[in-house]
Write an enzyme that holds these catalytic residues in place. Structure first.
Site: not given
Length: 336
Positions: A84-86, A89, A113
């Protein structure tokens, strides 16, 4: 579970148990973000690729090393990886592409996240069933909670999650507190694990706390649910609690005890603060803690009764001493 955001983002807060696996350093992320805002998406991607390209082999090897620590029992089968990232994306997509190309089974968190955080905040709005363990300072409530858990009761230790025991002396013998956001993530995770279900059918035991635990705050929605929940109050004689407190904090450095007292001197009152510090300086710990305990008793009593319908929520349980087996009395007198 790999968190591919920058180290700064991860250190601020992350999904519990995730491993930091940053695509960009903090400085690289700043450069890419600035380029995106001031120039274009395409220019930002090109700069990002400049940073990403030289790291590809190293990142594959790091992912392999991480996965080897939890290697599947089936030979030559790589573990599944969750990324996962923010926002779910380009950062997570880039690393997912790389690790998928190498042969890992990869999943990404849709929405990133940010979606996890929204779910955390929604969790605190749920109508949890709590039983609140009350008692003046020095009642050994943590010991009792541990014993309740040993008896297979469902327990969440707020002070353990917050790394603080709640008073001005609450940081003693505790690790550094997490950031507020990380505290909420850890707390929500515990609530998911301990919520009533087939495996955990009973209500959740919590200690009666102030909303503020050290530098952290219990989220408002959860705090309001706690304040509406039944309280089982351990009524333990003052001298018994005083002896327990002296034993608990007696080994702490004198300077730390004096500093903590100084921080609450205005609330404690000038004379009591002066006397407490004087007793501490002379090594008369019991007399110092006698003053402090009276102060915290008054403070706790005010908080206890500063809630609606307290008389209908409160059940007092007489206990002779501070002991873990006071848990037996609690299970006997549980309110309906």
């Amino acid at each position: 579970m790999l968190d591919v955001r920058s180290p700064g983002e991860y250190n601020h807060a992350h999904i519990p148990f995730a491993t930091s696996f940053p695509l960009f350093t903090d400085e690289e992320r700043k450069i890419v973000g600035t380029t995106y805002k001031q120039k274009s998406r395409e220019d930002a991607i090109k700069i990002g690729l400049d940073f990403f390209g030289p790291k590809m082999r190293k990142m594959v090897e790091e992912a392999e090393a991480i996965s080897n620590s939890s290697q599947s029992e089936i030979r030559n089968v790589k573990p599944e990886i969750f990324i996962y990232c923010w926002r779910g994306g380009m950062r997570s997509a880039a690393i997912a592409w790389l690790l998928d190309l190498y042969g890992f089974k990869v999943y990404t968190l849709a929405g990133g996240y940010k979606v996890f955080r929204n779910y955390v905040l929604q969790t605190f709005e749920q109508p949890f069933q709590f039983k609140i363990l009350g008692g003046y300072t020095g009642s050994g409530k943590t010991r009792v909670l541990n014993e309740l858990e040993r008896q297979t009761e469902t327990v969440i230790d707020l002070e353990r999650i917050a790394s603080h025991k709640g008073s001005a002396f609450g940081s003693f013998k505790m690790p550094p507190q997490p950031k507020q956001e990380m505290f909420e993530n850890l707390l929500a995770t515990e609530l998911w694990k301990k919520s009533p279900s087939i495996t955990h059918p009973s209500p959740i035991w919590l200690e009666d706390e102030s909303q503020r635990i050290g530098d952290l705050n219990i989220p408002n929605a959860l705090w309001n649910t706690m304040r509406r929940s039944p309280i089982l109050f351990l009524e333990i004689p003052f001298e018994e609690r005083l002896n327990y407190i002296v034993e608990e904090y007696g080994e702490c450095e004198k300077e730390k005890l004096i500093d903590a007292t100084t921080r609450i001197s205005q609330r404690l009152g000038g004379l009591d603060a002066k006397n407490t510090i004087g007793f501490l300086e002379n090594g008369e710990l019991k007399e110092a803690f006698r003053i402090l305990l009276r102060y915290y008793d008054k403070h706790y009593l005010k908080g206890l009764h500063n809630r609606k319908a307290v008389s209908s929520l409160l059940t007092k349980i007489d206990c002779e001493t501070v002991a873990a087996n006071n848990a037996v009395l609690l299970t006997k007198y549980q309110p309906a």
